[in-house]
Design a protein around this motif. Sequence first.
Motif, PDB file in Angstrom:
ATOM      1  N   THR A 248       5.430   7.170   5.307  1.00 43.43           N
ATOM      2  CA  THR A 248       4.341   7.209   6.293  1.00 43.43           C
ATOM      3  C   THR A 248       2.952   7.238   5.667  1.00 43.43           C
ATOM      4  N   TYR A 249       2.770   8.061   4.661  1.00 47.14           N
ATOM      5  CA  TYR A 249       1.416   8.435   4.244  1.00 47.14           C
ATOM      6  C   TYR A 249       0.774   7.460   3.248  1.00 47.14           C
ATOM      7  N   TRP A 250       1.607   6.668   2.591  1.00 46.76           N
ATOM      8  CA  TRP A 250       1.156   5.912   1.437  1.00 46.76           C
ATOM      9  C   TRP A 250       1.133   4.421   1.719  1.00 46.76           C
ATOM     10  N   ASP A 251       0.108   3.758   1.240  1.00 47.55           N
ATOM     11  CA  ASP A 251       0.047   2.300   1.329  1.00 47.55           C
ATOM     12  C   ASP A 251       1.318   1.726   0.680  1.00 47.55           C
ATOM     13  N   PRO A 252       2.091   0.910   1.406  1.00 50.61           N
ATOM     14  CA  PRO A 252       3.341   0.388   0.840  1.00 50.61           C
ATOM     15  C   PRO A 252       3.156  -0.340  -0.500  1.00 50.61           C
ATOM     16  N   LYS A 253       1.933  -0.816  -0.742  1.00 53.17           N
ATOM     17  CA  LYS A 253       1.683  -1.517  -2.031  1.00 53.17           C
ATOM     18  C   LYS A 253       1.905  -0.566  -3.211  1.00 53.17           C
ATOM     19  N   ILE A 254       1.672   0.725  -2.983  1.00 53.81           N
ATOM     20  CA  ILE A 254       1.809   1.702  -4.078  1.00 53.81           C
ATOM     21  C   ILE A 254       3.261   1.752  -4.549  1.00 53.81           C
ATOM     22  N   THR A 255       4.166   1.878  -3.593  1.00 57.08           N
ATOM     23  CA  THR A 255       5.588   1.979  -3.982  1.00 57.08           C
ATOM     24  C   THR A 255       6.076   0.655  -4.561  1.00 57.08           C
ATOM     25  N   LYS A 256       5.542  -0.422  -4.038  1.00 57.27           N
ATOM     26  CA  LYS A 256       5.970  -1.742  -4.526  1.00 57.27           C
ATOM     27  C   LYS A 256       5.567  -1.946  -5.994  1.00 57.27           C
ATOM     28  N   ARG A 257       4.411  -1.418  -6.362  1.00 56.23           N
ATOM     29  CA  ARG A 257       3.967  -1.673  -7.741  1.00 56.23           C
ATOM     30  C   ARG A 257       4.326  -0.529  -8.704  1.00 56.23           C
ATOM     31  N   ALA A 258       4.925   0.539  -8.169  1.00 56.58           N
ATOM     32  CA  ALA A 258       5.268   1.678  -9.041  1.00 56.58           C
ATOM     33  C   ALA A 258       6.203   1.202 -10.164  1.00 56.58           C
TER      34      ALA A 258
END
Length: 340
Positions: A248-258
Amino acid sequence: MTFEADHKYISQKLYIGKEMLYLTRDEVISLGIREEDILKLVKEALIAHGKKEYEMPAKIGIHPYEEVFYHAMPAYVPSQKAAGMKWIECYPNNPTKFGLPQTTGLLILNDILTGCPIAVMDCTWITAMRTPAVTVLAAEALHEDAETFAMFGCGVQGTEHVKYVVHTLKNLKKIYIYDIREEAMDKLIEEVQPKIDVEIIKGESPEMLAKECEVLSSATLIIRTPLSVVKDEWVSKGQTILPCDLNTYWDPKITKRADKYIVDSIEEHELFEEMGYFPDGLPEIVAETGEIIAGIKPGREDKDELIVCSNIGMAVCDVVVAREVFNRALESKVGVKLPL
Ligand SMILES: NC(=O)c1ccc[n+]([C@@H]2O[C@H](COP(=O)([O-])OP(=O)(O)OC[C@H]3O[C@@H](n4cnc5c(N)ncnc54)[C@H](O)[C@@H]3O)[C@@H](O)[C@H]2O)c1
């Protein structure tokens, strides 16, 4: 201890098959289980999970209306003689609309030899304790030397996270907190600051926290469409992000580029994806939290890695803590025996 020996131990104090122990929330709390005890129990549950020594089908649920859910969470952890099921509700508007907790529920424990129910207990406290324990154990495994911690959401979970984090991140110098409700931040500080030595600071904005802190966690609300409060450009290499409110809280791009995307349960996350969460798709998952804690898969391998570790909550942790609650209640004669 064998199932027979465990059955015998319980039978000395409870007429299995004829009665069960009922424990209210206050009775569960009164047993004096400390944060250190919860951490130990949850670590054992996570290690059992990492070693695949458990049974835990992914949560099934009902959704009477859009933003709420009920989950049935069964689990069996042989090493802890823990078998049972949590039935938990999440109603994000409960605190403001009804003055009730967002998360409430009951947990049933069973005697493994005969299957008979041996206890029904309130599980609000267990949930409030085992969830931060998972986050901070993961934080320890992934970023032990962190000096700064950020907590987004200062309700029940956020408050407990701040209490728990000092147990595992021993080098912490500052804890930043943020909530859309000023009063929630004030209440957290009032409740937790006297208990811990690390300074708790009210953050000015999500951006400030995201840019300032090495380890970050969020406990706000779980909804299908991400709020994307924390923007991708605020997050940098080397951080560790530990949401317990899914995507919910995080821009999905963050998890994608982790560099590493770790989850407590792959099965659970895939189920949530099927239910419409993660509209952008689940990122590639490299490990489960338990595998990291058990040392089966590597955690942080480089200080520049951006790591996201999403812990949606596992019944293995609930039943292991509940079994300890039950044992202590039996020993100290707490709770009411009800006929079956
Ligand atoms: N992963 C797990 O195992 C697990 C277990 C229990 C609860 N949860 C989840 O944790 C979350 C919090 O649960 P809780 O019991 O602490 O609820 P709570 O209602 O007590 O607290 C939530 C807090 O988040 C704040 N908030 C809401 N939107 C925000 C935003 N945009 N920015 C900052 N703060 C915001 C609210 O003001 C509130 O103080 C829920 O999503 C719940 O489903 C996860």
